[in-house]
Design a protein around this motif. Structure first.
Motif, PDB file in Angstrom:
ATOM      1  N   PRO A 107       0.817  -1.221   0.000  1.00  0.00           N
ATOM      2  CA  PRO A 107       0.000   0.000   0.000  1.00  0.00           C
ATOM      3  C   PRO A 107       0.848   1.267   0.000  1.00  0.00           C
ATOM      4  CG  PRO A 107      -0.815  -1.585   1.615  1.00  0.00           C
ATOM      5  CD  PRO A 107       0.497  -2.108   1.127  1.00  0.00           C
ATOM      6  N   ASP A 109       0.076   4.111   1.562  1.00  0.00           N
ATOM      7  CA  ASP A 109       0.076   4.709   2.891  1.00  0.00           C
ATOM      8  C   ASP A 109       1.063   3.980   3.800  1.00  0.00           C
ATOM      9  OD1 ASP A 109      -1.385   6.388   5.061  1.00  0.00           O
ATOM     10  OD2 ASP A 109      -1.450   4.333   5.834  1.00  0.00           O
ATOM     11  N   ALA A 112      -0.558   1.609   6.470  1.00  0.00           N
ATOM     12  CA  ALA A 112      -1.138   0.433   5.816  1.00  0.00           C
ATOM     13  C   ALA A 112      -0.044  -0.478   5.284  1.00  0.00           C
ATOM     14  CB  ALA A 112      -2.072   0.870   4.690  1.00  0.00           C
ATOM     15  N   HIS A 115       1.308  -2.448   8.112  1.00  0.00           N
ATOM     16  CA  HIS A 115       0.319  -3.465   8.480  1.00  0.00           C
ATOM     17  C   HIS A 115       0.358  -4.629   7.501  1.00  0.00           C
ATOM     18  CE1 HIS A 115      -4.192  -4.239   9.677  1.00  0.00           C
ATOM     19  NE2 HIS A 115      -3.388  -5.215  10.042  1.00  0.00           N
ATOM     20  N   CYS A 116       0.440  -4.322   6.219  1.00  0.00           N
ATOM     21  CA  CYS A 116       0.500  -5.359   5.182  1.00  0.00           C
ATOM     22  C   CYS A 116       1.739  -6.229   5.358  1.00  0.00           C
ATOM     23  CB  CYS A 116       0.505  -4.697   3.802  1.00  0.00           C
ATOM     24  SG  CYS A 116       0.518  -5.843   2.409  1.00  0.00           S
ATOM     25  N   CYS A 165      -8.736  -6.553   8.428  1.00  0.00           N
ATOM     26  CA  CYS A 165      -8.275  -5.858   7.222  1.00  0.00           C
ATOM     27  C   CYS A 165      -9.454  -5.443   6.339  1.00  0.00           C
ATOM     28  CB  CYS A 165      -7.315  -6.753   6.439  1.00  0.00           C
ATOM     29  SG  CYS A 165      -5.689  -6.954   7.197  1.00  0.00           S
ATOM     30  N   GLN A 168     -11.164  -2.526   8.063  1.00  0.00           N
ATOM     31  CA  GLN A 168     -10.365  -1.303   8.142  1.00  0.00           C
ATOM     32  C   GLN A 168     -10.147  -0.645   6.783  1.00  0.00           C
ATOM     33  OE1 GLN A 168      -6.796  -1.713  10.443  1.00  0.00           O
ATOM     34  NE2 GLN A 168      -5.983   0.285   9.873  1.00  0.00           N
ATOM     35  N   TYR A 169      -9.933  -1.487   5.733  1.00  0.00           N
ATOM     36  CA  TYR A 169      -9.569  -0.929   4.424  1.00  0.00           C
ATOM     37  C   TYR A 169     -10.698  -1.017   3.408  1.00  0.00           C
ATOM     38  CZ  TYR A 169      -5.064  -1.145   6.710  1.00  0.00           C
ATOM     39  OH  TYR A 169      -4.035  -0.991   7.613  1.00  0.00           O
ATOM     40  N   PHE A 175      -6.330  -5.109   1.573  1.00  0.00           N
ATOM     41  CA  PHE A 175      -5.892  -3.722   1.763  1.00  0.00           C
ATOM     42  C   PHE A 175      -6.529  -2.794   0.743  1.00  0.00           C
ATOM     43  CE2 PHE A 175      -3.038  -6.040   4.398  1.00  0.00           C
ATOM     44  CZ  PHE A 175      -2.768  -5.178   5.459  1.00  0.00           C
ATOM     45  N   GLY A 176      -7.799  -3.011   0.495  1.00  0.00           N
ATOM     46  CA  GLY A 176      -8.538  -2.106  -0.357  1.00  0.00           C
ATOM     47  C   GLY A 176      -8.900  -2.688  -1.706  1.00  0.00           C
ATOM     48  N   SER A 180      -2.774  -7.158  -3.109  1.00  0.00           N
ATOM     49  CA  SER A 180      -1.501  -6.821  -2.483  1.00  0.00           C
ATOM     50  C   SER A 180      -0.719  -8.070  -2.117  1.00  0.00           C
ATOM     51  CB  SER A 180      -1.752  -5.991  -1.216  1.00  0.00           C
ATOM     52  OG  SER A 180      -2.318  -6.819  -0.204  1.00  0.00           O
TER      53      SER A 180
END
Length: 238
Positions: A107, A109, A112, A115-116, A165, A168-169, A175-176, A180
């Motif tokens: 990510p 950010d 993030a 975290h990833c 995850c 949050q994302y 992660f969105g 990822s």
């Protein structure tokens, strides 16, 4: 489900009318049994790096030991690109992120990204009970499989990571809206949950199904089904 569809196809290596020439070589072993091979291959697909697959012989004792969980993953995957050789899955991911930053394997950010890396590292070095009790075997399906307590604790932790995850994302990936490193690391767990009939609820079940439905995953499954059943020790063990 992921959106937009075109972006997902580009990220996950869907078939195109004319394949681009290979830019690198990726050493892998069994597509049916080797979770590490799948992770490395998926990372290359997500990064858009065209690779020639180099199969490590299943007759090699070291390969058998690796697949039987008797040794760490040191043979596969191994990426060779522009005379650079990288043989650890996390190292491959970091290398791909450097040469293809636009792919978004990590990510943008900083928080993030940390975290990833953390949840990916946890998968890389942990979950020994899950690996031993539910080894990857794409051709099999054990309906009503009995899961022992040690493995259940690992399963619960995986589901906790996924749930946190996704919440949050915002999903659909961990992660969105972009696949990822974390999705590649947990993709073999999705196959294990299918093979061993692990019951999931809500968002985690939807996430598993989405990952398994990716074009790259379907292509990997298709190749795995065509593999000869030549690793007798694995069939007995599993």
């Amino acid at each position: 489900m992921p959106k937009p569809a075109a972006a997902v196809k580009a990220k996950t290596g869907a078939n195109t009318a004319k394949a681009a020439p290979a830019e690198a070589t990726l050493a892998i072993s069994s597509k049916n049994y080797s979770s590490w091979s799948l992770r490395g291959w998926l990372l290359c697909k997500m990064a858009g790096l065209n690779v020639t697959e180099q199969r490590v012989s299943l007759d090699d004792p070291s390969t058998r030991a690796e697949l039987l969980l008797l040794s760490p993953s040191f043979l596969v995957p191994c990426l060779t690109h522009n005379d650079v050789k990288v043989w650890d899955t996390l190292a491959i991911a970091e290398y791909l992120n450097e040469i293809r930053p636009q792919a978004g394997l990590l990510p943008a950010d900083q928080a993030a990204r940390a975290h990833c890396r953390a949840v990916s590292g946890e998968m890389h070095s942990g979950f020994a009970n899950l690996r031993a009790a539910l080894p990857m075997n794409l051709k099999a399906h054990y309906k009503g499989f009995k899961i022992w307590a040690g493995a259940q604790a690992d399963i619960d932790r995986v589901l906790e990571i996924w749930s946190e995850c996704l919440l949050q994302y915002g999903g659909p990936y961990l992660f969105g809206d972009t696949p990822s490193l974390a999705d590649a690391m947990y993709a073999p767990v999705c196959t294990r949950f299918q093979t061993y009939d692990v019951k999931l609820d809500g968002a985690c079940a939807a996430y598993r199904d989405m990952i398994l439905a990716l074009p790259a995953m379907k292509a990997w499954f298709q190749d795995a089904r065509l593999e000869p059943d030549e690793v007798e020790e694995l069939d007995v063990e599993f």
